[in-house]
Motif scaffolding. Structure first.
Motif, PDB file in Angstrom:
ATOM      1  N   ALA A  25      40.760  -8.009  -6.061  1.00  0.00           N
ATOM      2  CA  ALA A  25      41.604  -8.504  -7.155  1.00  0.00           C
ATOM      3  C   ALA A  25      43.079  -8.432  -6.795  1.00  0.00           C
ATOM      4  O   ALA A  25      43.518  -7.539  -6.063  1.00  0.00           O
ATOM      5  N   LEU A  38      43.793 -11.621 -11.312  1.00  0.00           N
ATOM      6  CA  LEU A  38      42.731 -12.582 -11.001  1.00  0.00           C
ATOM      7  C   LEU A  38      41.968 -12.107  -9.776  1.00  0.00           C
ATOM      8  O   LEU A  38      42.443 -11.270  -9.019  1.00  0.00           O
ATOM      9  N   TYR A  39      40.783 -12.662  -9.575  1.00  0.00           N
ATOM     10  CA  TYR A  39      39.940 -12.313  -8.446  1.00  0.00           C
ATOM     11  C   TYR A  39      39.746 -13.490  -7.497  1.00  0.00           C
ATOM     12  O   TYR A  39      39.324 -13.317  -6.372  1.00  0.00           O
ATOM     13  N   GLN A  40      40.019 -14.692  -7.984  1.00  0.00           N
ATOM     14  CA  GLN A  40      39.701 -15.909  -7.239  1.00  0.00           C
ATOM     15  C   GLN A  40      40.853 -16.369  -6.359  1.00  0.00           C
ATOM     16  O   GLN A  40      41.992 -16.480  -6.838  1.00  0.00           O
ATOM     17  N   ILE A  44      43.340 -19.011 -11.310  1.00  0.00           N
ATOM     18  CA  ILE A  44      42.792 -18.601 -12.598  1.00  0.00           C
ATOM     19  C   ILE A  44      41.685 -19.531 -13.083  1.00  0.00           C
ATOM     20  O   ILE A  44      40.757 -19.109 -13.772  1.00  0.00           O
ATOM     21  N   GLU A  47      37.833 -18.644 -13.253  1.00  0.00           N
ATOM     22  CA  GLU A  47      37.530 -17.570 -14.204  1.00  0.00           C
ATOM     23  C   GLU A  47      37.610 -18.084 -15.638  1.00  0.00           C
ATOM     24  O   GLU A  47      36.748 -17.778 -16.471  1.00  0.00           O
ATOM     25  N   HIS A  48      38.626 -18.859 -15.928  1.00  0.00           N
ATOM     26  CA  HIS A  48      38.800 -19.473 -17.246  1.00  0.00           C
ATOM     27  C   HIS A  48      37.577 -20.339 -17.583  1.00  0.00           C
ATOM     28  O   HIS A  48      37.004 -20.228 -18.672  1.00  0.00           O
ATOM     29  N   CYS A 226      36.762 -11.343 -14.487  1.00  0.00           N
ATOM     30  CA  CYS A 226      37.912 -12.121 -14.954  1.00  0.00           C
ATOM     31  C   CYS A 226      39.120 -11.214 -15.171  1.00  0.00           C
ATOM     32  O   CYS A 226      38.985 -10.106 -15.706  1.00  0.00           O
ATOM     33  N   GLY A 227      40.285 -11.700 -14.774  1.00  0.00           N
ATOM     34  CA  GLY A 227      41.494 -10.898 -14.880  1.00  0.00           C
ATOM     35  C   GLY A 227      42.346 -11.253 -16.090  1.00  0.00           C
ATOM     36  O   GLY A 227      41.987 -12.092 -16.918  1.00  0.00           O
ATOM     37  N   GLY A 229      44.986 -12.926 -16.156  1.00  0.00           N
ATOM     38  CA  GLY A 229      45.503 -14.287 -16.117  1.00  0.00           C
ATOM     39  C   GLY A 229      44.731 -15.211 -17.036  1.00  0.00           C
ATOM     40  O   GLY A 229      45.296 -15.872 -17.913  1.00  0.00           O
ATOM     41  N   CYS A 230      43.404 -15.260 -16.875  1.00  0.00           N
ATOM     42  CA  CYS A 230      42.619 -16.159 -17.725  1.00  0.00           C
ATOM     43  C   CYS A 230      42.422 -15.581 -19.120  1.00  0.00           C
ATOM     44  O   CYS A 230      42.203 -16.326 -20.074  1.00  0.00           O
TER      45      CYS A 230
END
Length: 369
Positions: A25, A38-40, A44, A47-48, A226-227, A229-230
């Motif tokens: 992350a 975020l992880y991706q 974002i 995840e969103h 999901c972090g 951000g989303c």
């Protein structure tokens, strides 16, 4: 000593901190905690989309929890809370605010009715210390046991249209009978159905070890982590406020359009007189939605102008929405310009972009009610 204290302050971590690092992350400081943004690698958007279309998993262990018990527990909560919990059934959850005498917002929070004269309050991470001090200051004269349990509880949120199935099958927690804004206990675990994303979803509160076990099971089952951000893009699209942006010491619930959570027919609560006066006279500023006629992105703090180029307010949160592909924002502006379809402009760096006032809900909620 000052340097050491500052370092300790920056290193506040949730019980899932190591899990976030294992998943690679991107970490940021939020509310005094090191939290995943975020992880991706792709940003974002994945995840969103996972939350909107399937299911996502959030670490929300940074949130604060306070318990209120004792003979005067209901009377005390009524005193500090804008919503009306009188005679609430056990298992019911209420959203509302704590306000100062002048109507400004101390915090927005959830109140869980856990039993007779037994309440569980969920407060914002950045406000834990301030809220706790304020609650203690206003507890004089009430026969209550007031406890700050923020360090004990971890919390995860499972959000999205598949969340009910995932919570029941992966975690083995029966939850289908819960309706929107209700909760129950399973042993020492609290599970609720509220959500901060506009989608169906559940929150699980428990000790740190249990929360870590739940996280591992959900990740192993392929649930998308999901972090923050989303979490922000999701709540923004459905018009949900964030303390510090859409609510603050200077932004009252009436200004924010949250009057439905301020029950002025209650006998009393802190800030009632100021809020009643503001509602009767109309606030000088109102929180509105604004849609830009352009792809430019309005950000927090950008100036909103009338068509004559005069400043009338500023943006509180803005994005180019992932679900609707529009450049929109929430903004606190002079009430005279708050009517729907009023033409306005937003200053973005050195350019000015035209827009119009719209409803704050930019995407239709999909809660299970």
């Amino acid at each position: 000593m000052a340097i050491k204290q500052e370092l300790e302050k920056k290193e506040k971590r949730t019980c899932l901190y190591d899990k976030h690092l294992q998943l690679g992350a991107t970490m940021v400081t939020f509310g005094g905690f090191d939290m995943p943004l975020l992880y991706q690698m792709a940003g974002i958007a994945p995840e969103h989309t996972a939350v909107r279309e399937h299911v996502g998993l959030f670490d929300v262990s940074h949130m604060g929890e306070v318990t209120v018990k004792g003979p005067d527990a209901e009377r005390y909560v009524q005193h500090i809370f804008t919503n009306d919990i009188a005679g609430a059934p056990v298992g019911k959850i209420y959203y509302g605010m704590m306000c100062y005498e002048n109507g400004g917002t101390v915090d927005d929070l959830l109140v869980y009715k856990m039993g007779e004269n037994d309440f569980f309050l969920v407060i914002n991470a950045a406000n834990i210390d301030k809220d706790w001090a304020w609650m203690q200051q206003n507890a004089e004269g009430f026969d209550i046991d007031l406890q700050n349990r923020s360090d004990f509880y971890g919390q995860i949120a499972v959000q999205g249209p598949e969340s009910e199935h995932i919570v029941e099958t992966v975690l083995g927690l029966p939850c289908a009978e819960l309706v929107f804004y209700t909760c129950k206990t399973i042993g020492d675990v609290i599970i609720s159905r509220t959500g901060y994303t506009g989608e169906d979803g559940f929150e699980i509160y428990a000790n740190h070890d249990y929360i870590r076990e739940c996280w591992d099971k959900l990740i192993a089952a392929g649930v998308q982590a999901c972090g923050l951000g989303c979490r922000d893009t999701l709540r923004f699209e459905v018009g949900l406020p964030l303390y510090g942006d859409e609510l603050s010491e200077d932004i009252t619930p009436i200004m924010a359009g949250l009057g439905m959570f301020v029950k002025l027919d209650k006998t009393e609560f802190i800030g009632k007189e100021a809020l009643a006066k503001q509602k009767a006279e109309g606030p000088a500023k109102k929180l509105v939605g604004i849609e830009l006629m352009d792809k430019a992105i309005p950000r927090h703090g950008y100036t909103v102008l009338n068509m004559a180029g005069e400043p009338i307010g500023e943006v509180t949160t803005g994005y180019h929405t992932l679900s609707t592909d529009k450049s929109v924002c929430m903004a606190l502006i002079d009430a005279a310009y708050a009517k729907l379809d009023t033409e306005v402009q937003i200053q973005i760096r050195k350019k000015v972009f035209p827009g119009k006032v719209v409803k704050k809900q930019f995407y239709t909620k999909n809660y299970k009610k």
